[in-house]
Scaffold this motif. Structure first.
Motif, PDB file in Angstrom:
ATOM      1  N   LEU A 145       0.828  -1.206   0.000  1.00 12.72           N
ATOM      2  CA  LEU A 145       0.000   0.000   0.000  1.00 12.72           C
ATOM      3  C   LEU A 145       0.864   1.259   0.000  1.00 12.72           C
ATOM      4  N   VAL A 146       1.921   1.259   0.811  1.00 12.60           N
ATOM      5  CA  VAL A 146       2.827   2.415   0.851  1.00 12.60           C
ATOM      6  C   VAL A 146       3.486   2.640  -0.505  1.00 12.60           C
ATOM      7  N   ILE A 147       3.969   1.554  -1.113  1.00 12.71           N
ATOM      8  CA  ILE A 147       4.607   1.659  -2.433  1.00 12.71           C
ATOM      9  C   ILE A 147       3.615   2.153  -3.475  1.00 12.71           C
ATOM     10  N   PHE A 148       2.371   1.661  -3.390  1.00 12.97           N
ATOM     11  CA  PHE A 148       1.333   2.082  -4.343  1.00 12.97           C
ATOM     12  C   PHE A 148       1.046   3.574  -4.215  1.00 12.97           C
ATOM     13  N   LEU A 149       0.945   4.046  -2.984  1.00 19.13           N
ATOM     14  CA  LEU A 149       0.651   5.469  -2.776  1.00 19.13           C
ATOM     15  C   LEU A 149       1.800   6.348  -3.260  1.00 19.13           C
ATOM     16  N   ILE A 150       3.027   5.925  -2.964  1.00 17.66           N
ATOM     17  CA  ILE A 150       4.189   6.686  -3.435  1.00 17.66           C
ATOM     18  C   ILE A 150       4.257   6.660  -4.965  1.00 17.66           C
ATOM     19  N   GLY A 151       4.026   5.479  -5.538  1.00 20.18           N
ATOM     20  CA  GLY A 151       4.037   5.361  -6.999  1.00 20.18           C
ATOM     21  C   GLY A 151       2.975   6.217  -7.656  1.00 20.18           C
ATOM     22  N   THR A 152       1.776   6.243  -7.057  1.00 18.76           N
ATOM     23  CA  THR A 152       0.691   7.072  -7.595  1.00 18.76           C
ATOM     24  C   THR A 152       1.076   8.541  -7.572  1.00 18.76           C
TER      25      THR A 152
END
Length: 318
Positions: free
Chosen positions: A264-271
């Motif tokens: 989830l953290v990686i997804f938010l940063i990627g977004t």
């Protein structure tokens, strides 16, 4: 001070696991490390005693052997070296993340470091005896040395990395190739020639080819190993498409054991990065690749995913 404090807490929380029972592959690696005390620095001795699980794992074997010599009882010394290796790796992360994004605040760097230390695949497996822990750490060491142009350390870390697990050669190859391609695309090849990093990575790759493929030291198991493709996805130790295996690996990497938090953290940063790239004209015009190591890391991770998802080993069936 806060980094020392979190390191101290990390050590305290792992002390109770230092004498835990080594099981499955960990027990095999422990016994192999105990035999490694017979290593006498010769090439034949290296091939005989520094291979763990029949891997050309000479890099991490030396670290484990050092721990075993210091404290040989029940793998305690090896686990202490595991902890120290992870702490060294965590200490390098803030400067790597600052390179990736110079706008990160100090508390954000600290929180990301804590997230790394206490992620399930680090904190949960820190006392396991395996080569994968060192494969990850050595790659992070490679990135740090590359960013800061420490060429001698870059060479040493590349050697440690490729001689820990065979799949690391693909990861390092994609890392070096991506770095080279981005620099050529944006006419920065003269910069690459000056920093010598591509030559260093290429040299490490050539040494790996000579000492593993050239001398017949490529990993094999009782069922053999092959670079062939499995049409039905049921053979072992070959590349192939096995959907249950792929699904199991995806769950292991991104969902179960609280890995969904990291995902989830990686997804938010990627977004955030994607949105910033789309809305920022400078990024759309190629400024995103002014730091080619970022693109190199992304490509190397793609190689990591490829080998995990499409190389079928008996470990899945087990």
């Amino acid at each position: 001070l806060k980094y020392y404090l979190i390191g101290f807490v990390f050590i305290l929380l792992t002390l109770s696991q230092l004498n835990s029972l080594a099981k499955a592959d960990a027990d095999y690696y422990l016994k192999a490390t105990e035999n490694a005390v017979l290593w006498n620095f010769s090439l034949d001795s290296t091939f005989s005693y520094l291979r763990l699980g029949n891997h050309a794992s000479y890099g991490c074997s030396i670290f484990m052997l050092l721990g075993h010599i210091i404290m040989p009882s029940d793998g305690i010394g090896i686990r202490i070296i595991n902890i120290l290796t992870i702490l060294i790796t965590a200490a390098l992360l803030p400067s790597i993340m600052r390179y990736f994004n110079s706008k990160l605040k100090e508390y954000e760097l600290f929180l990301l470091t804590v997230l790394f230390l206490f992620s399930p695949l680090v904190f949960g497996l820190i006392t396991e005896i395996n080569v994968d822990l060192y494969a990850m750490c050595f790659f992070i060491w490679v990135i740090h040395a590359h960013i800061h142009k420490h060429n001698l350390l870059l060479f040493v870390n590349c050697i440690l990395m490729v001689f820990t697990k065979e799949t690391n050669i693909l990861i390092l190859f994609l890392y070096g190739l991506a770095f080279l391609v981005v620099n050529i695309k944006y006419d920065r090849f003269s910069q690459v020639k000056r920093d010598k990093s591509i030559i260093i990575i290429l040299t490490a790759g050539i040494i790996w080819l000579i000492l593993t493929v050239g001398m017949g030291q490529l990993w094999s198991s009782v069922s053999g190993t092959s670079l062939q493709y499995s049409e039905n996805g049921k053979q072992i130790n070959v590349f192939g498409i096995n959907f249950p295996l792929i699904l199991s690996k995806l769950k292991e990497l991104f969902a179960i054991n609280y890995m969904w938090i990291i995902t989830l953290v990686i997804f938010l940063i990627g977004t955030y990065v994607v949105i910033n790239t789309v809305t920022n004209k400078n990024h759309r015009n190629g400024q995103l690749f002014q730091k080619p190591i970022i693109f190199a890391v992304i490509c190397s991770y793609a190689g990591f995913l490829f080998t995990n998802l499409f190389f079928i080993t008996y470990a899945y069936y087990r």
